[in-house]
Write a protein that holds these residues in place. Structure first.
Motif, PDB file in Angstrom:
ATOM      1  N   LYS A 111      -0.351   2.247  26.801  1.00 38.96           N
ATOM      2  CA  LYS A 111       0.598   3.113  27.514  1.00 38.96           C
ATOM      3  C   LYS A 111       0.625   4.487  26.862  1.00 38.96           C
ATOM      4  O   LYS A 111       0.678   5.504  27.528  1.00 38.96           O
ATOM      5  N   ALA A 112       0.589   4.486  25.540  1.00 39.27           N
ATOM      6  CA  ALA A 112       0.642   5.757  24.816  1.00 39.27           C
ATOM      7  C   ALA A 112      -0.777   6.273  24.577  1.00 39.27           C
ATOM      8  O   ALA A 112      -1.723   5.485  24.479  1.00 39.27           O
ATOM      9  N   PRO A 113      -0.924   7.599  24.485  1.00 41.16           N
ATOM     10  CA  PRO A 113      -2.242   8.165  24.169  1.00 41.16           C
ATOM     11  C   PRO A 113      -2.725   7.674  22.794  1.00 41.16           C
ATOM     12  O   PRO A 113      -1.903   7.480  21.892  1.00 41.16           O
ATOM     13  N   VAL A 114      -4.008   7.477  22.650  1.00 38.75           N
ATOM     14  CA  VAL A 114      -4.528   6.890  21.402  1.00 38.75           C
ATOM     15  C   VAL A 114      -5.368   7.889  20.608  1.00 38.75           C
ATOM     16  O   VAL A 114      -5.993   8.782  21.172  1.00 38.75           O
ATOM     17  N   PRO A 115      -5.399   7.718  19.282  1.00 36.37           N
ATOM     18  CA  PRO A 115      -6.303   8.539  18.463  1.00 36.37           C
ATOM     19  C   PRO A 115      -7.755   8.100  18.692  1.00 36.37           C
ATOM     20  O   PRO A 115      -8.007   6.939  19.000  1.00 36.37           O
ATOM     21  N   VAL A 116      -8.647   9.032  18.525  1.00 37.09           N
ATOM     22  CA  VAL A 116     -10.064   8.765  18.798  1.00 37.09           C
ATOM     23  C   VAL A 116     -10.924   9.149  17.590  1.00 37.09           C
ATOM     24  O   VAL A 116     -10.659  10.157  16.932  1.00 37.09           O
ATOM     25  N   PHE A 117     -11.935   8.332  17.324  1.00 37.83           N
ATOM     26  CA  PHE A 117     -12.991   8.704  16.374  1.00 37.83           C
ATOM     27  C   PHE A 117     -14.063   9.439  17.181  1.00 37.83           C
ATOM     28  O   PHE A 117     -14.554   8.887  18.179  1.00 37.83           O
ATOM     29  N   ALA A 118     -14.422  10.638  16.776  1.00 33.66           N
ATOM     30  CA  ALA A 118     -15.449  11.389  17.498  1.00 33.66           C
ATOM     31  C   ALA A 118     -16.663  11.577  16.597  1.00 33.66           C
ATOM     32  O   ALA A 118     -16.520  12.026  15.450  1.00 33.66           O
ATOM     33  N   GLY A 119     -17.830  11.218  17.102  1.00 32.76           N
ATOM     34  CA  GLY A 119     -19.027  11.369  16.273  1.00 32.76           C
ATOM     35  C   GLY A 119     -20.296  11.423  17.093  1.00 32.76           C
ATOM     36  O   GLY A 119     -20.351  10.914  18.215  1.00 32.76           O
ATOM     37  N   LEU A 120     -21.309  12.042  16.532  1.00 34.49           N
ATOM     38  CA  LEU A 120     -22.601  12.154  17.210  1.00 34.49           C
ATOM     39  C   LEU A 120     -23.426  10.891  16.984  1.00 34.49           C
ATOM     40  O   LEU A 120     -23.204  10.171  16.005  1.00 34.49           O
ATOM     41  N   ASN A 121     -24.371  10.641  17.886  1.00 33.43           N
ATOM     42  CA  ASN A 121     -25.307   9.535  17.662  1.00 33.43           C
ATOM     43  C   ASN A 121     -26.742  10.040  17.628  1.00 33.43           C
ATOM     44  O   ASN A 121     -27.041  11.141  18.084  1.00 33.43           O
ATOM     45  N   PHE A 122     -27.628   9.199  17.096  1.00 30.23           N
ATOM     46  CA  PHE A 122     -29.001   9.606  16.803  1.00 30.23           C
ATOM     47  C   PHE A 122     -29.988   9.498  17.965  1.00 30.23           C
ATOM     48  O   PHE A 122     -31.042  10.099  17.925  1.00 30.23           O
ATOM     49  N   CYS A 123     -29.722   8.667  18.963  1.00 35.01           N
ATOM     50  CA  CYS A 123     -30.813   8.456  19.941  1.00 35.01           C
ATOM     51  C   CYS A 123     -30.326   8.303  21.380  1.00 35.01           C
ATOM     52  O   CYS A 123     -31.036   7.751  22.211  1.00 35.01           O
ATOM     53  N   GLY A 124     -29.158   8.831  21.676  1.00 35.87           N
ATOM     54  CA  GLY A 124     -28.668   8.751  23.058  1.00 35.87           C
ATOM     55  C   GLY A 124     -27.539   7.747  23.149  1.00 35.87           C
ATOM     56  O   GLY A 124     -27.560   6.717  22.469  1.00 35.87           O
ATOM     57  N   ASN A 125     -26.581   8.012  24.022  1.00 37.28           N
ATOM     58  CA  ASN A 125     -25.434   7.100  24.153  1.00 37.28           C
ATOM     59  C   ASN A 125     -25.888   5.681  24.495  1.00 37.28           C
ATOM     60  O   ASN A 125     -25.260   4.702  24.079  1.00 37.28           O
ATOM     61  N   HIS A 126     -26.993   5.578  25.206  1.00 34.25           N
ATOM     62  CA  HIS A 126     -27.489   4.257  25.601  1.00 34.25           C
ATOM     63  C   HIS A 126     -27.963   3.434  24.398  1.00 34.25           C
ATOM     64  O   HIS A 126     -28.136   2.228  24.522  1.00 34.25           O
ATOM     65  N   CYS A 127     -28.224   4.104  23.264  1.00 34.07           N
ATOM     66  CA  CYS A 127     -28.631   3.357  22.053  1.00 34.07           C
ATOM     67  C   CYS A 127     -27.450   2.712  21.352  1.00 34.07           C
ATOM     68  O   CYS A 127     -27.622   1.858  20.491  1.00 34.07           O
ATOM     69  N   THR A 128     -26.244   3.154  21.712  1.00 31.87           N
ATOM     70  CA  THR A 128     -25.078   2.683  20.963  1.00 31.87           C
ATOM     71  C   THR A 128     -24.528   1.370  21.518  1.00 31.87           C
ATOM     72  O   THR A 128     -23.597   0.807  20.951  1.00 31.87           O
ATOM     73  N   THR A 129     -25.062   0.906  22.641  1.00 28.24           N
ATOM     74  CA  THR A 129     -24.614  -0.355  23.252  1.00 28.24           C
ATOM     75  C   THR A 129     -25.713  -0.895  24.159  1.00 28.24           C
ATOM     76  O   THR A 129     -26.554  -0.129  24.647  1.00 28.24           O
ATOM     77  N   PHE A 130     -25.700  -2.208  24.384  1.00 23.71           N
ATOM     78  CA  PHE A 130     -26.687  -2.814  25.296  1.00 23.71           C
ATOM     79  C   PHE A 130     -26.247  -2.704  26.752  1.00 23.71           C
ATOM     80  O   PHE A 130     -26.985  -3.094  27.648  1.00 23.71           O
TER      81      PHE A 130
END
Ligand code: GCU
Length: 408
Positions: A111-130
């Motif tokens: 319900k409340a806005p949440v804090p976020v971790f923001a960071g770059l990745n090495f090989c594309g957003n698609h590399c960070t998950t299947f």
């Protein structure tokens, strides 16, 4: 001479603690002319800007302002059996709308806005998950990543770095996480600037490409992610933790140093040119950085190849420049190239500025044992194992976030 990461032995490197020559560090609370900084006001108005300018002139270059004019949530989905949602967002960088960044954002349902971790990745957003619903990145990607050939990603690169992004774990703790492929800002090779923001936004940002460098461009991209987070109603953008691993940890530190909208920073194994002291001769050196990655830093940094002692600053001052915002530095026990002890010592030294704000530094003088996190708002741990970012690290980051945000 030792060989690391396949680098040639042409440039000497040391990993023997007994061979580290003595070195001198400048005191964060003394001006370049030797005078003492008396109070917080002087630190904020004079010494901190002096330090930032030295880092700009000698190491990373300029940090331009924003150019963003628009954002678009292109796709939004429910994830993790209804426990979270995921947004794929485009951040438009210029007036033409042809140039945009692709941000992947995971959020817990809250319900409340949440804090976020923001960071770059090495090989594309698609590399960070299947997850096959993530857009496959079509920018230049280095061939040494799984499933990439001719600098083009294929479906088989999906999830290749998923272990570095435990999304479900993070959202189950009440935090969001935003990521972006660093190569969208500047492809990571010496000619990359020609196809990156340094060249493409030259007019809009009114800055010549050689006035900043790749790490600066990557860091600047993190600030653009923050621009977006500030307009997303699901996000509490006053509590963004900027984080990064290795070269992207260097970028995260530089982003936090320049952009005070980041509430805290995490440097994971950022090493030379990041959290580690350069004047301590151990592991990677300035000369290695300049030889293998000439595009990461400004031209002037070359003057210090083999002559670190002549640099008017060292990396403890970069960490100090983030004060009083919380900072977490990590090392890995087998990551000698990044000089774990040099990272620890830099953080300990930075504590002198936090002390001005009555924030406790690292309570110990010697580097702690593996997997024994130390400190509170200034925190350090050395994970067992190799150069990487693993679930162990993330669990500590989440505990750190719980701690620093607990009063709010
Ligand atoms: C190389 C480089 C480091 C860098 C690392 C990484 O090892 O020498 O400075 O941090 O790559 O980004 O993984």
């Amino acid at each position: 001479l030792v060989q690391f990461n396949g680098f040639s032995q042409r440039i000497p490197s040391n990993i023997d603690e007994d061979q580290v020559p003595p070195f001198v560090l400048t005191h964060p609370l003394k001006y370049a002319d030797g005078k003492k900084v008396k109070n917080i006001k002087e630190w904020e108005n004079s010494r901190r800007p002096e330090i930032l300018n030295l880092f700009k002139d000698h190491i990373y270059g300029e940090y331009p302002g924003a150019s963003v004019i628009d954002f678009k949530v292109v796709k939004e989905d429910e994830v993790f059996a209804g426990k979270g949602k995921r947004k794929q967002v485009q951040i438009y960088l210029g007036k033409s709308k042809e140039l945009f960044l692709n941000v992947l954002l995971y959020l817990p349902i809250s319900k409340a806005p949440v804090p976020v971790f923001a960071g770059l990745n090495f090989c594309g957003n698609h590399c960070t998950t299947f997850d096959s619903l993530i857009f496959l990145n079509d920018n230049w990607i280095a061939d040494n990543h799984k499933g990439v050939s001719n600098n083009t990603a294929s479906d088989s690169s999906r999830g290749s770095q998923a272990h570095r992004w435990p999304y479900e774990e993070i959202i189950s703790r009440g935090y969001g996480v935003a990521t972006l492929y660093y190569g969208e800002l500047e492809p990571d090779h010496p000619e990359g600037w020609k196809n990156g923001v340094r060249s493409l936004l030259k007019e809009e940002l009114r800055i010549e490409p050689d006035k900043w460098a790749a790490i600066g461009a990557w860091a600047w991209g993190l600030s653009r992610v923050q621009d977006y987070l500030e307009i997303d109603k699901d996000v509490d953008a006053k509590r963004t933790i900027v984080q990064g691993h290795s070269r992207l940890g260097k970028a995260a530190l530089w982003a936090a140093s320049n952009d005070t909208r980041f509430a805290a920073v995490i440097s994971n194994n950022s090493g030379e040119g990041g959290a580690a002291l350069s004047k301590r001769w151990f592991g990677e050196t300035i000369e290695h950085l300049n030889s293998y990655f000439p595009h990461w830093f400004v031209q002037k940094y070359n003057d210090y190849s083999g002559k670190a002692e002549e640099l008017p600053i060292d990396q403890h001052l970069l960490l100090a420049s983030i004060a009083p915002r919380p900072i977490y530095v990590t090392s890995a026990s087998e990551d000698l190239w990044a000089d774990p002890k040099g990272e620890f010592l830099a953080l300990r030294e930075a504590g002198k500025v936090y002390k001005l704000y009555k924030i406790a530094g690292l309570a110990i003088k010697e580097q702690p044992q593996v997997e024994m996190p130390v400190g509170k708002k200034i925190r350090y741990h050395m994970r067992k194992g190799k150069h990487d970012i693993q679930l162990y690290d993330w669990i500590q980051f989440l505990d750190f976030a719980d701690y620093i945000f607990k009063e709010k």
